[in-house]
Design a protein around this motif. Structure first.
Motif, mmCIF file in Angstrom:
data_model
loop_
_atom_site.group_PDB
_atom_site.id
_atom_site.type_symbol
_atom_site.label_atom_id
_atom_site.label_comp_id
_atom_site.label_asym_id
_atom_site.label_seq_id
_atom_site.Cartn_x
_atom_site.Cartn_y
_atom_site.Cartn_z
ATOM 1 N N LYS A 1 -12.301 22.116 17.682
ATOM 2 C CA LYS A 1 -10.868 22.368 17.550
ATOM 3 C C LYS A 1 -10.585 23.458 16.523
ATOM 4 N N LYS A 2 -11.255 23.376 15.379
ATOM 5 C CA LYS A 2 -11.050 24.368 14.313
ATOM 6 C C LYS A 2 -11.473 25.755 14.773
ATOM 7 N N GLU A 3 -12.559 25.822 15.541
ATOM 8 C CA GLU A 3 -13.071 27.114 16.005
ATOM 9 C C GLU A 3 -12.394 27.573 17.294
ATOM 10 N N LYS A 4 -11.417 26.791 17.748
ATOM 11 C CA LYS A 4 -10.654 27.125 18.957
ATOM 12 C C LYS A 4 -11.549 27.278 20.198
ATOM 13 N N VAL A 5 -12.527 26.388 20.297
ATOM 14 C CA VAL A 5 -13.352 26.313 21.500
ATOM 15 C C VAL A 5 -12.713 25.281 22.422
ATOM 16 N N THR A 6 -12.199 25.725 23.533
ATOM 17 C CA THR A 6 -11.487 24.828 24.446
ATOM 18 C C THR A 6 -12.313 24.477 25.682
ATOM 19 N N LYS A 7 -13.484 25.100 25.835
ATOM 20 C CA LYS A 7 -14.323 24.860 27.004
ATOM 21 C C LYS A 7 -15.713 24.400 26.562
ATOM 22 N N ALA A 8 -16.069 23.182 26.939
ATOM 23 C CA ALA A 8 -17.410 22.639 26.683
ATOM 24 C C ALA A 8 -17.588 21.457 27.621
ATOM 25 N N THR A 9 -18.825 21.027 27.797
ATOM 26 C CA THR A 9 -19.112 19.905 28.691
ATOM 27 C C THR A 9 -19.839 18.813 27.924
ATOM 28 N N PHE A 10 -19.325 17.586 28.010
ATOM 29 C CA PHE A 10 -19.923 16.434 27.335
ATOM 30 C C PHE A 10 -20.513 15.490 28.379
ATOM 31 N N PHE A 11 -21.788 15.141 28.203
ATOM 32 C CA PHE A 11 -22.439 14.170 29.073
ATOM 33 C C PHE A 11 -22.483 12.829 28.329
ATOM 34 N N LEU A 12 -21.737 11.860 28.841
ATOM 35 C CA LEU A 12 -21.566 10.577 28.163
ATOM 36 C C LEU A 12 -22.358 9.478 28.855
ATOM 37 N N SER A 13 -22.986 8.629 28.054
ATOM 38 C CA SER A 13 -23.636 7.453 28.639
ATOM 39 C C SER A 13 -22.579 6.374 28.843
ATOM 40 N N GLY A 14 -22.805 5.503 29.820
ATOM 41 C CA GLY A 14 -21.853 4.442 30.113
ATOM 42 C C GLY A 14 -21.626 3.494 28.942
ATOM 43 N N PRO A 15 -22.702 2.946 28.345
ATOM 44 C CA PRO A 15 -22.517 2.010 27.231
ATOM 45 C C PRO A 15 -21.788 2.638 26.042
ATOM 46 N N TRP A 16 -22.109 3.882 25.723
ATOM 47 C CA TRP A 16 -21.435 4.539 24.598
ATOM 48 C C TRP A 16 -19.940 4.664 24.888
ATOM 49 N N THR A 17 -19.609 5.031 26.105
ATOM 50 C CA THR A 17 -18.208 5.206 26.479
ATOM 51 C C THR A 17 -17.434 3.904 26.319
ATOM 52 N N LEU A 18 -18.033 2.793 26.700
ATOM 53 C CA LEU A 18 -17.358 1.499 26.571
ATOM 54 C C LEU A 18 -17.254 1.067 25.112
ATOM 55 N N ARG A 19 -18.256 1.413 24.304
ATOM 56 C CA ARG A 19 -18.223 1.029 22.883
ATOM 57 C C ARG A 19 -17.242 1.881 22.087
ATOM 58 N N HIS A 20 -17.038 3.125 22.516
ATOM 59 C CA HIS A 20 -16.180 4.041 21.751
ATOM 60 C C HIS A 20 -15.156 4.717 22.675
ATOM 61 N N PRO A 21 -14.297 3.916 23.290
ATOM 62 C CA PRO A 21 -13.347 4.457 24.271
ATOM 63 C C PRO A 21 -12.375 5.479 23.686
ATOM 64 N N GLU A 22 -11.976 5.298 22.426
ATOM 65 C CA GLU A 22 -11.004 6.224 21.837
ATOM 66 C C GLU A 22 -11.589 7.619 21.687
ATOM 67 N N ILE A 23 -12.891 7.695 21.353
ATOM 68 C CA ILE A 23 -13.518 9.019 21.224
ATOM 69 C C ILE A 23 -13.678 9.649 22.607
ATOM 70 N N ALA A 24 -14.064 8.826 23.575
ATOM 71 C CA ALA A 24 -14.211 9.330 24.946
ATOM 72 C C ALA A 24 -12.871 9.861 25.463
ATOM 73 N N LYS A 25 -11.797 9.138 25.178
ATOM 74 C CA LYS A 25 -10.469 9.588 25.588
ATOM 75 C C LYS A 25 -10.077 10.877 24.868
ATOM 76 N N GLN A 26 -10.479 10.982 23.618
ATOM 77 C CA GLN A 26 -10.185 12.190 22.857
ATOM 78 C C GLN A 26 -10.865 13.405 23.485
ATOM 79 N N ILE A 27 -12.109 13.221 23.914
ATOM 80 C CA ILE A 27 -12.838 14.298 24.590
ATOM 81 C C ILE A 27 -12.078 14.740 25.834
ATOM 82 N N LYS A 28 -11.617 13.757 26.599
ATOM 83 C CA LYS A 28 -10.852 14.061 27.811
ATOM 84 C C LYS A 28 -9.532 14.735 27.468
#
Length: 245
Positions: A71-98
């Motif tokens: 965000k600070k470097e104004k990079v608006t394009k990147a791709t995140f590969f998320l594991s299923g268990p991590w996504t369920l454990r940290h939904p707020e961060i996953a939503k932030q990525i989206k």
């Protein structure tokens, strides 16, 4: 033996041999048309574009600082590969990525080498992680980076049949090894080429990526590179891919 009989026998033998040749040729020709399964690691392009990619499968200390850097470097394009268990454990961060507009891909469920398991297991694991990611973010993933980057032709064929494109990398930051901030910066900036897919991690195991990432971004920009998602990279240039034998 009468001439007529010999002629008839010769004609029958010729027909049998010809038919046999056609029968053998059929599967061989079909096999020749079968495409070899491939995993994408870069694209062929003269444009100075690269895809920054981040795998996440563990922890909540590094992901948010990585997002803060982007965000600070104004990079608006990147791709995140998320594991299923991590996504369920940290939904707020996953939503932030989206919500920040980044692309989301699948990184599997259990972090195990797919090539050690049958297709049924692979399909089950990918379906579980796909459902977890969609449940949290609303994204139905179509790109996958297999755990540990492990695959073989059978694995890729199985994933392709599920509608997935298998994404590898051309430049590996080795950030998960924590080789030192400057080593990470040097590896990425000296190896990056147009159309590159760059592997990094936003898991807690990557303890130096937060310090290295701003300098990676700055140097790549100085070198004339722009940042795109993996999907944008694939749609904008001819695909160069690894062929698995």
């Amino acid at each position: 033996m009468p001439r007529f009989t010999r002629s008839l026998l010769f004609s029958l033998c010729t027909a049998i041999v010809t038919a046999g040749s056609l029968f053998v040729a059929g599967p061989s020709t079909a096999h020749a048309k079968t495409e070899t399964p491939k995993a994408i690691y870069k694209v062929d392009t003269k444009q100075k574009v690269v895809a920054l990619t981040f795998d996440i499968s563990w922890g909540n200390k590094v992901p948010e600082p990585v997002l803060d850097v982007l965000k600070k470097e104004k990079v608006t394009k990147a791709t995140f590969f998320l594991s299923g268990p991590w996504t369920l454990r940290h939904p707020e961060i996953a939503k932030q990525i989206k919500n920040m507009g980044f692309e989301i891909g699948n990184h599997g469920n259990l972090h195990k080498d797919f090539s050690n398991y049958p297709d049924s297991w692979i399909r089950e694991q990918v379906a579980i992680s796909e459902k977890s990611i969609q449940q949290v973010t609303g994204v139905k993933t179509k790109l996958i980076r297999t755990p540990n980057g492990d695959f073989n032709p059978r694995v890729i064929r199985c994933l392709n049949n599920m509608g997935y494109t298998v994404i590898q990398w051309n430049t590996d930051s080795l950030d998960w090894m924590n080789p030192g901030t400057q080593n990470i910066i040097q590896r990425v900036t000296k190896r990056a080429v147009p159309g590159d897919i760059i592997l990094m991690h936003a898991s807690d195991s990557s303890k130096q990526i937060v310090d290295a990432l701003p300098q990676v971004i700055t140097q790549l920009r100085k070198d004339g590179y722009q940042f795109v998602t993996v999907s944008e990279l694939l749609s904008g240039a001819k695909v160069s891919s690894t062929t698995v034998h």
